[in-house]
Design a protein around this motif. Structure first.
Motif, PDB file in Angstrom:
ATOM      1  N   ARG A  88       0.707  -1.174   0.068  1.00 54.26           N
ATOM      2  CA  ARG A  88      -0.859  -0.022  -0.011  1.00 54.26           C
ATOM      3  C   ARG A  88       1.192   1.321  -0.381  1.00 54.26           C
ATOM      4  N   TRP A  89       1.949   0.806   0.263  1.00 56.84           N
ATOM      5  CA  TRP A  89       2.918   2.396   0.619  1.00 56.84           C
ATOM      6  C   TRP A  89       3.427   2.994  -0.927  1.00 56.84           C
ATOM      7  N   SER A  90       3.242   1.913  -1.421  1.00 52.22           N
ATOM      8  CA  SER A  90       3.943   2.382  -3.036  1.00 52.22           C
ATOM      9  C   SER A  90       2.858   2.808  -3.986  1.00 52.22           C
ATOM     10  N   PHE A  91       1.242   2.639  -3.006  1.00 49.82           N
ATOM     11  CA  PHE A  91       0.338   3.225  -4.354  1.00 49.82           C
ATOM     12  C   PHE A  91       0.072   4.980  -4.377  1.00 49.82           C
ATOM     13  N   SER A  92       0.820   5.883  -3.707  1.00 47.22           N
ATOM     14  CA  SER A  92       1.403   6.998  -3.512  1.00 47.22           C
ATOM     15  C   SER A  92       2.030   8.123  -2.028  1.00 47.22           C
ATOM     16  N   LEU A  93       2.554   8.702  -2.356  1.00 45.37           N
ATOM     17  CA  LEU A  93       3.132   9.304  -0.802  1.00 45.37           C
ATOM     18  C   LEU A  93       2.073   9.923  -0.035  1.00 45.37           C
ATOM     19  N   PHE A  94       0.901  10.244  -0.069  1.00 50.53           N
ATOM     20  CA  PHE A  94       0.220   9.861   1.295  1.00 50.53           C
ATOM     21  C   PHE A  94       0.018   8.752   1.432  1.00 50.53           C
ATOM     22  N   GLU A  95       0.081   8.113   1.004  1.00 49.19           N
ATOM     23  CA  GLU A  95      -0.246   6.196   2.057  1.00 49.19           C
ATOM     24  C   GLU A  95       0.865   6.354   2.825  1.00 49.19           C
ATOM     25  N   LEU A  96       1.900   6.587   2.096  1.00 52.65           N
ATOM     26  CA  LEU A  96       2.949   6.160   3.184  1.00 52.65           C
ATOM     27  C   LEU A  96       3.155   7.298   4.204  1.00 52.65           C
ATOM     28  N   PHE A 186       5.598  18.687   0.038  1.00 56.06           N
ATOM     29  CA  PHE A 186       5.029  17.921  -0.419  1.00 56.06           C
ATOM     30  C   PHE A 186       5.043  16.846  -1.638  1.00 56.06           C
ATOM     31  N   MET A 187       5.488  18.444  -2.650  1.00 57.41           N
ATOM     32  CA  MET A 187       5.259  18.012  -4.476  1.00 57.41           C
ATOM     33  C   MET A 187       6.727  17.724  -5.198  1.00 57.41           C
ATOM     34  N   LEU A 188       7.523  18.079  -4.292  1.00 62.65           N
ATOM     35  CA  LEU A 188       8.578  18.299  -5.004  1.00 62.65           C
ATOM     36  C   LEU A 188       9.022  16.350  -4.311  1.00 62.65           C
ATOM     37  N   MET A 189       8.835  15.979  -2.831  1.00 59.05           N
ATOM     38  CA  MET A 189       8.814  14.499  -2.662  1.00 59.05           C
ATOM     39  C   MET A 189       8.185  13.155  -3.549  1.00 59.05           C
ATOM     40  N   PHE A 194      10.521  10.419  -3.888  1.00 59.80           N
ATOM     41  CA  PHE A 194       9.053   9.058  -3.487  1.00 59.80           C
ATOM     42  C   PHE A 194       9.536   7.987  -4.624  1.00 59.80           C
ATOM     43  N   PHE A 195       9.962   8.405  -6.047  1.00 56.91           N
ATOM     44  CA  PHE A 195      10.098   6.923  -6.946  1.00 56.91           C
ATOM     45  C   PHE A 195      11.354   6.578  -6.385  1.00 56.91           C
ATOM     46  N   PRO A 201      17.129  -0.042  -2.235  1.00 55.22           N
ATOM     47  CA  PRO A 201      17.178  -1.073  -1.566  1.00 55.22           C
ATOM     48  C   PRO A 201      16.336  -1.060  -0.344  1.00 55.22           C
ATOM     49  N   THR A 202      16.710  -0.018   0.251  1.00 57.00           N
ATOM     50  CA  THR A 202      15.493   0.200   1.380  1.00 57.00           C
ATOM     51  C   THR A 202      14.167   0.122   1.692  1.00 57.00           C
ATOM     52  N   TYR A 203      13.615  -0.137   0.774  1.00 60.99           N
ATOM     53  CA  TYR A 203      12.235  -0.679   0.234  1.00 60.99           C
ATOM     54  C   TYR A 203      11.988  -2.018  -0.075  1.00 60.99           C
ATOM     55  N   LYS A 204      12.993  -2.203  -0.893  1.00 62.21           N
ATOM     56  CA  LYS A 204      13.011  -3.896  -1.398  1.00 62.21           C
ATOM     57  C   LYS A 204      13.491  -4.490   0.270  1.00 62.21           C
TER      58      LYS A 204
END
Length: 270
Positions: A88-96, A186-189, A194-195, A201-204
């Motif tokens: 679910r974190w990968s759906f959007s920065l808001f979710e993360l 927020f838009m910068l991130m 975010f991508f 490696p942290t997310y993986k």
């Protein structure tokens, strides 16, 4: 005579308003229905397995089975999250950022890249927005000195117009004084950091370690036993208070120790 003039004036005023409305409607950007439907389908496809009405909760629905494994696995800052949660974190920065466990993971990534000031500012703006009115002025001053003042230790890179509006607004701070700057950060991130996090490696590594609980298969007798052994859960406010206490202890432990102050306390005790 007066009534006729008044009627003509009202009619003309109404006509003027209608004319302005249609001019604005013509200038308004349009979105094709196919694009809107495509976005809706994409949203439903992404979230269908995360909707408790459309997909089962794993390992089981606590409201049906009286088993609290689901709550335990999905605590706010659990050490090892579930695969569904990490997905679910990968759906959007808001979710993360909404998920505190995901935000902690994002912080680890930013720390490795030496670029955590944007997220730190975003969090500070959230604290100002939802904090108490009595602490608003002090928090606003701290935010200015930390992120916005010339030569600030964690200075954020935002455009001059937004910076000017924000600094001027901080002269008379209110809850939403940082809204423009927070949106900009927020838009910068969202567009960049975010991508890069999703490819890092942290997310993986978090994905690899994430839990995938097996579904419970309780018999009728086991469900009755669960109902008899049901216990009251910890209230969310108590959990939040415990987390705040842990954060305060961690901050105190990380702060530099004033040796003179400690020695003076020891001397007073003697």
């Amino acid at each position: 005579m007066v009534c006729e003039k008044l009627q003509k004036k009202i009619t003309f005023d109404q006509y003027r308003r209608v004319n302005i409305f249609y001019q604005q409607a013509i200038m308004r950007s349009k979105v094709k229905s196919s694009v809107s439907l495509g976005a809706l389908v994409k949203y439903i496809t992404s979230y269908k397995n995360h909707d408790a009405f459309l997909a089962p909760c794993l390992p089981s629905n606590p409201w049906e089975t009286d088993h609290d494994a689901y709550w335990t696995l999905n605590m706010r800052r659990v050490e090892v999250p579930t695969k569904m949660r990490v997905e679910r974190w990968s759906f959007s920065l808001f979710e993360l950022l909404t998920d505190l466990r995901g935000r902690d993971d994002f912080k680890i990534f930013l720390k490795k890249e030496f670029s955590g000031e944007n997220l730190a500012f975003w969090e500070a703006a959230e604290e100002l927005k939802w904090g108490t009115a009595s602490s608003m002025s002090a928090k606003a001053e701290t935010i200015f000195k930390t992120f916005l003042a010339p030569g600030a230790p964690r200075w954020i890179n935002i455009d001059g117009r937004t910076m000017g509006l924000t600094v001027k607004g901080l002269e008379h701070p209110h809850r939403y004084v940082l809204e423009a700057a927070q949106t900009h950060v927020f838009m910068l991130m969202k567009k960049d950091t975010f991508f890069r996090y999703l490819k890092s490696p942290t997310y993986k590594e978090t994905q690899k370690k994430a839990l995938n609980p097996e579904a419970h298969n309780f018999s009728s007798a086991q469900l009755e036993e669960n109902a008899r052994n049901r216990s009251a859960g910890i209230h969310p406010i108590i959990l939040w208070q415990q987390e705040e206490e842990e954060k305060a202890k961690a901050a105190a432990a990380a702060a530099p120790v004033d040796v003179k102050a400690v020695m003076s306390k020891i001397d007073r005790k003697k």
